[in-house]
Design an enzyme around this catalytic site. Structure first.
Site, PDB file in Angstrom:
ATOM      1  N   THR A 194       0.617  -1.312  -0.028  1.00 24.82           N
ATOM      2  CA  THR A 194       0.023   0.066   0.013  1.00 24.82           C
ATOM      3  C   THR A 194       0.820   1.314   0.044  1.00 24.82           C
ATOM      4  OG1 THR A 194      -1.669   1.150   1.430  1.00 24.82           O
ATOM      5  CG2 THR A 194      -0.138  -0.353   2.620  1.00 24.82           C
ATOM      6  N   ASP A 195       0.423   2.291  -0.369  1.00 26.76           N
ATOM      7  CA  ASP A 195       0.958   3.688  -0.563  1.00 26.76           C
ATOM      8  C   ASP A 195       0.973   4.164   1.137  1.00 26.76           C
ATOM      9  OD1 ASP A 195      -1.826   4.199  -0.014  1.00 26.76           O
ATOM     10  OD2 ASP A 195      -2.011   5.526  -1.868  1.00 26.76           O
ATOM     11  N   GLU A 196       0.391   3.384   1.990  1.00 27.72           N
ATOM     12  CA  GLU A 196       0.044   3.743   3.352  1.00 27.72           C
ATOM     13  C   GLU A 196       1.438   3.779   3.950  1.00 27.72           C
ATOM     14  OE1 GLU A 196      -3.183   3.328   5.848  1.00 27.72           O
ATOM     15  OE2 GLU A 196      -4.518   3.466   3.945  1.00 27.72           O
ATOM     16  N   TYR A 252      -2.322  -0.634  10.971  1.00 29.17           N
ATOM     17  CA  TYR A 252      -2.431  -1.405   9.705  1.00 29.17           C
ATOM     18  C   TYR A 252      -1.184  -1.066   8.941  1.00 29.17           C
ATOM     19  CZ  TYR A 252      -3.694  -1.785   4.785  1.00 29.17           C
ATOM     20  OH  TYR A 252      -3.219  -1.953   3.339  1.00 29.17           O
ATOM     21  N   LYS A 256       1.892  -3.551   7.228  1.00 34.96           N
ATOM     22  CA  LYS A 256       2.068  -3.663   5.806  1.00 34.96           C
ATOM     23  C   LYS A 256       3.564  -3.208   5.605  1.00 34.96           C
ATOM     24  CE  LYS A 256      -0.322  -4.608   2.798  1.00 34.96           C
ATOM     25  NZ  LYS A 256      -0.836  -5.883   2.511  1.00 34.96           N
TER      26      LYS A 256
HETATM   27  P1  NAD Z   1     -10.066  -7.436   1.913  1.00 34.91           P
HETATM   28  O1  NAD Z   1     -10.008  -6.895   3.309  1.00 34.91           O
HETATM   29  O2  NAD Z   1     -11.245  -7.053   0.882  1.00 34.91           O
HETATM   30  O3  NAD Z   1      -9.651  -8.759   1.524  1.00 34.91           O
HETATM   31  C1  NAD Z   1      -8.798  -9.467   2.376  1.00 34.91           C
HETATM   32  C2  NAD Z   1      -8.751 -10.964   1.975  1.00 34.91           C
HETATM   33  O4  NAD Z   1      -7.954 -11.788   2.874  1.00 34.91           O
HETATM   34  C3  NAD Z   1     -10.296 -11.503   2.524  1.00 34.91           C
HETATM   35  O5  NAD Z   1     -10.918 -12.214   1.539  1.00 34.91           O
HETATM   36  C4  NAD Z   1     -10.043 -12.376   3.807  1.00 34.91           C
HETATM   37  O6  NAD Z   1     -10.898 -13.462   3.981  1.00 34.91           O
HETATM   38  C5  NAD Z   1      -8.493 -12.770   3.553  1.00 34.91           C
HETATM   39  N1  NAD Z   1      -7.719 -12.974   4.443  1.00 34.91           N
HETATM   40  C6  NAD Z   1      -7.693 -12.345   5.422  1.00 34.91           C
HETATM   41  N2  NAD Z   1      -6.622 -12.979   6.412  1.00 34.91           N
HETATM   42  C7  NAD Z   1      -6.319 -14.058   5.937  1.00 34.91           C
HETATM   43  C8  NAD Z   1      -5.273 -15.192   6.188  1.00 34.91           C
HETATM   44  N3  NAD Z   1      -4.846 -15.223   7.372  1.00 34.91           N
HETATM   45  N4  NAD Z   1      -5.112 -16.251   5.360  1.00 34.91           N
HETATM   46  C9  NAD Z   1      -5.940 -16.209   3.910  1.00 34.91           C
HETATM   47  N5  NAD Z   1      -6.866 -15.418   3.824  1.00 34.91           N
HETATM   48  C10 NAD Z   1      -6.964 -14.346   4.617  1.00 34.91           C
HETATM   49  O7  NAD Z   1      -8.806  -6.458   1.350  1.00 34.91           O
HETATM   50  P2  NAD Z   1      -8.373  -5.754  -0.100  1.00 34.91           P
HETATM   51  O8  NAD Z   1      -8.900  -4.233   0.082  1.00 34.91           O
HETATM   52  O9  NAD Z   1      -8.799  -6.556  -1.173  1.00 34.91           O
HETATM   53  O10 NAD Z   1      -7.077  -5.597  -0.067  1.00 34.91           O
HETATM   54  C11 NAD Z   1      -6.252  -6.586  -0.492  1.00 34.91           C
HETATM   55  C12 NAD Z   1      -4.746  -6.452  -0.347  1.00 34.91           C
HETATM   56  O11 NAD Z   1      -4.233  -5.252  -1.123  1.00 34.91           O
HETATM   57  C13 NAD Z   1      -4.356  -6.143   1.312  1.00 34.91           C
HETATM   58  O12 NAD Z   1      -3.077  -6.729   1.312  1.00 34.91           O
HETATM   59  C14 NAD Z   1      -4.287  -4.769   1.107  1.00 34.91           C
HETATM   60  O13 NAD Z   1      -3.594  -4.337   2.411  1.00 34.91           O
HETATM   61  C15 NAD Z   1      -3.811  -4.080  -0.169  1.00 34.91           C
HETATM   62  N6  NAD Z   1      -4.098  -3.024  -0.552  1.00 34.91           N
HETATM   63  C16 NAD Z   1      -5.516  -2.564  -0.515  1.00 34.91           C
HETATM   64  C17 NAD Z   1      -5.997  -1.421  -0.944  1.00 34.91           C
HETATM   65  C18 NAD Z   1      -7.580  -1.148  -0.973  1.00 34.91           C
HETATM   66  O14 NAD Z   1      -7.707   0.188  -1.375  1.00 34.91           O
HETATM   67  N7  NAD Z   1      -8.454  -1.711  -1.023  1.00 34.91           N
HETATM   68  C19 NAD Z   1      -4.994  -0.444  -1.509  1.00 34.91           C
HETATM   69  C20 NAD Z   1      -3.607  -0.833  -1.324  1.00 34.91           C
HETATM   70  C21 NAD Z   1      -3.102  -1.987  -0.733  1.00 34.91           C
HETATM   71  O1  DAU Z   2      -4.336   4.141   0.445  1.00 32.94           O
HETATM   72  C1  DAU Z   2      -4.441   2.503   0.417  1.00 32.94           C
HETATM   73  C2  DAU Z   2      -5.342   2.222   1.545  1.00 32.94           C
HETATM   74  O2  DAU Z   2      -6.649   2.327   1.323  1.00 32.94           O
HETATM   75  C3  DAU Z   2      -5.229   0.323   1.680  1.00 32.94           C
HETATM   76  O3  DAU Z   2      -4.025   0.133   1.976  1.00 32.94           O
HETATM   77  C4  DAU Z   2      -6.155   0.132   2.720  1.00 32.94           C
HETATM   78  O4  DAU Z   2      -6.306  -1.392   2.909  1.00 32.94           O
HETATM   79  C5  DAU Z   2      -7.635   0.843   2.465  1.00 32.94           C
HETATM   80  O5  DAU Z   2      -8.582   0.313   3.362  1.00 32.94           O
HETATM   81  C6  DAU Z   2      -7.727   2.117   2.189  1.00 32.94           C
HETATM   82  O6  DAU Z   2      -7.441   2.740   3.446  1.00 32.94           O
HETATM   83  P1  DAU Z   2      -8.061   4.336   3.523  1.00 32.94           P
HETATM   84  O7  DAU Z   2      -8.201   4.253   5.174  1.00 32.94           O
HETATM   85  O8  DAU Z   2      -7.648   5.251   2.820  1.00 32.94           O
HETATM   86  O9  DAU Z   2      -9.453   3.703   3.243  1.00 32.94           O
HETATM   87  P2  DAU Z   2     -10.994   3.929   3.825  1.00 32.94           P
HETATM   88  O10 DAU Z   2     -12.014   3.701   2.883  1.00 32.94           O
HETATM   89  O11 DAU Z   2     -11.300   3.254   5.232  1.00 32.94           O
HETATM   90  O12 DAU Z   2     -10.958   5.644   4.121  1.00 32.94           O
HETATM   91  C7  DAU Z   2     -10.789   6.462   2.926  1.00 32.94           C
HETATM   92  C8  DAU Z   2     -10.801   7.856   3.509  1.00 32.94           C
HETATM   93  O13 DAU Z   2     -12.079   8.156   3.796  1.00 32.94           O
HETATM   94  C9  DAU Z   2      -9.896   8.073   4.592  1.00 32.94           C
HETATM   95  O14 DAU Z   2      -9.230   9.303   4.615  1.00 32.94           O
HETATM   96  C10 DAU Z   2     -10.826   7.819   5.888  1.00 32.94           C
HETATM   97  C11 DAU Z   2     -12.171   8.516   5.234  1.00 32.94           C
HETATM   98  N1  DAU Z   2     -13.279   7.940   5.805  1.00 32.94           N
HETATM   99  C12 DAU Z   2     -13.547   6.658   6.088  1.00 32.94           C
HETATM  100  C13 DAU Z   2     -14.468   5.965   6.432  1.00 32.94           C
HETATM  101  C14 DAU Z   2     -14.658   4.405   6.393  1.00 32.94           C
HETATM  102  C15 DAU Z   2     -14.288   8.899   6.217  1.00 32.94           C
HETATM  103  O15 DAU Z   2     -14.286   9.891   6.068  1.00 32.94           O
HETATM  104  N2  DAU Z   2     -15.623   8.168   6.610  1.00 32.94           N
HETATM  105  C16 DAU Z   2     -15.792   6.812   6.749  1.00 32.94           C
HETATM  106  O16 DAU Z   2     -16.704   6.395   7.181  1.00 32.94           O
END
Ligand code: NAD
Ligand code: DAU
Length: 369
Positions: free
Chosen positions: A132-134, A158, A162
């Site tokens: 992630t960019d985080e 989180y 990562k």
């Molecule tokens: P998600 O939470 O939707 O899905 C995670 C999946 O992993 C789920 O299906 C869950 O059942 C599975 N899982 C959790 N723990 C496990 C374990 N111990 N063994 C096997 N499976 C397990 O997550 P996502 O949003 O699809 O993110 C996927 C990946 O991308 C993550 O690594 C996350 O950190 C990264 N990422 C997500 C975002 C985003 O915006 N969603 C952005 C940057 C990076």
């Molecule tokens: O930047 C990449 C990340 O993006 C991933 O690594 C994470 O897995 C993914 O969950 C996501 O993290 P964020 O914290 O950015 O996503 P989220 O959707 O939780 O929140 C997006 C932005 O919106 C953040 O600034 C928090 C804000 N927010 C979120 C929620 C859930 C609100 O203002 N209200 C809300 O109810």
């Protein structure tokens, strides 16, 4: 041809990746390993399992013997690791599970891969880790974008988990010669995203006439990446990147949370205004009674340690692999709204059970101050 293991393939990005990969590379066998935590949803990949395009295995990436046996039995040559605990707010409520899966789970997976592949020519193998960019931490408005060599400065549990996982992947690459790549992407959006995350949360709340909780002033900046663009980027990395490389994957640019939620409100209002049957179907939606969904926006208590801005520099990916995010934010948001309108059968069941308890815990707390 590759033989893929997709961990976390029942989650949001993993499921989209399975749909993408089976379309783009129909001859490749794909095995999904997923623990099916609250975030995993078999419905997201059910058609692929039913048509035997994907073999599903329920299991934990932290189960070394299980993973190693699976790698050997399926003759896996490519692992794409999406499995993680992914929600920042949950990591603030209870960090431990994040360390277990994201740090220990990644290390166990690396160890299983190292042993399973020990007998093979490593250059024909690939471990791709999705990060992630985080990990780069929060940027001030005028700070330059984070590059692949920017220092790590994670803020939330989180993000710290990562970051630790990324370090482990690099350590395994350097110490054991494991052929690894890492991608650090920005906020994904699109189909099958669990409605705890900002965009799907707001869409399903609008349709039910519930408040749209905006943390703090809502002027935090995220760089929204359509999940399909992310999948294409991983495909390019798998096919063209040398082992040992890290790739930033950014999206359409940077927008404030408030602006993105307002855009979603306008899209939902327009969709319901254009289709009377939809309006009847969602009678609680403000647009059904001629009001704006923007009326539902409520500023609530901010997330502790909330990062103000993320912005990754994706020029390496663009210049070396010819890949950039092609989906304009407006078009991507419109398609996403249409997907949630057409797929209530996917999101409605999620709103009960564990999700309901989480939501009930989150929002009274956020209104408390
Ligand atoms: P998600 O939470 O939707 O899905 C995670 C999946 O992993 C789920 O299906 C869950 O059942 C599975 N899982 C959790 N723990 C496990 C374990 N111990 N063994 C096997 N499976 C397990 O997550 P996502 O949003 O699809 O993110 C996927 C990946 O991308 C993550 O690594 C996350 O950190 C990264 N990422 C997500 C975002 C985003 O915006 N969603 C952005 C940057 C990076
Ligand atoms: O930047 C990449 C990340 O993006 C991933 O690594 C994470 O897995 C993914 O969950 C996501 O993290 P964020 O914290 O950015 O996503 P989220 O959707 O939780 O929140 C997006 C932005 O919106 C953040 O600034 C928090 C804000 N927010 C979120 C929620 C859930 C609100 O203002 N209200 C809300 O109810």
């Amino acid at each position: 041809m590759r033989r893929l293991l997709v961990t976390g393939g029942a989650g949001f990005i993993g499921a989209n990746f399975c749909h993408y990969w089976t379309r783009a590379h129909p001859a490749d066998p794909v095995v999904v390993l997923d623990l099916l935590t609250y975030a995993g949803n078999l419905a997201s990949i059910a058609p692929l399992i039913d048509s035997q395009r994907v073999r599903f295995v329920r299991g934990d990436i932290a189960d070394r013997a299980r993973v190693e046996a699976l790698l050997l039995a399926e003759r896996i040559d490519t692992v794409v690791n999406f499995a993680a605990e992914s929600h920042v707010d949950r990591s603030i409520e209870d960090p431990q599970g994040f360390l277990r899966t994201n740090v220990l789970g990644t290390q166990v997976l690396l160890e299983a891969v190292r042993h399973a592949w020990a007998a093979h020519a490593m250059q024909e193998r690939r471990f791709h880790h999705v990060s992630t960019d985080e990990v780069y931490g929060s940027l001030e408005p005028t700070d330059p974008a984070s590059t692949e060599s920017s220092p790590y400065a994670p803020s939330s549990p989180y993000a710290a988990s990562k970051a630790a996982a990324d370090h482990l992947v690099r350590a395994y690459a350097r110490t054991y010669g494991l052929p690894c790549t890492i991608s650090n992407c920005s906020n994904n959006y699109g189909p099958y995203q669990f409605p705890e995350k900002l965009l799907p949360l707001c869409i399903v709340n609008m349709l039910q006439g519930h408040a749209l909780p905006i943390y703090g002033d809502g002027l935090q900046i995220r760089d929204w990446l359509h999940v399909e663009d992310h999948c294409r980027a991983i495909d390019a990395i798998l096919s063209a990147s040398a082992a040992g490389e890290t790739w930033n994957v950014g999206g359409a640019g940077g927008d404030t949370n408030l602006a993105v939620v307002q855009a979603l409100c306008d899209l939902v209002d327009a969709a319901l205004a254009a289709d009377g049957s939809l309006a009847q179907h969602f009678p609680q939606s403000p647009s059904t009674s001629g009001r704006s969904s923007r009326d539902l926006i409520q500023h609530v208590r901010d997330r502790p340690g909330h990062d103000r801005r993320y912005c990754v520099d994706s020029s390496k990916l663009r210049e070396r692999l010819g890949v950039s995010a092609g989906t304009a934010l407006g078009a991507g948001l419109a398609a996403t709204v249409q997907w949630y309108l057409a797929n209530e059968a996917w999101w409605r069941p999620i709103l009960s059970g564990e999700y309901r308890d989480w939501y009930a815990r989150q929002y009274p707390q956020r209104h408390a101050d």
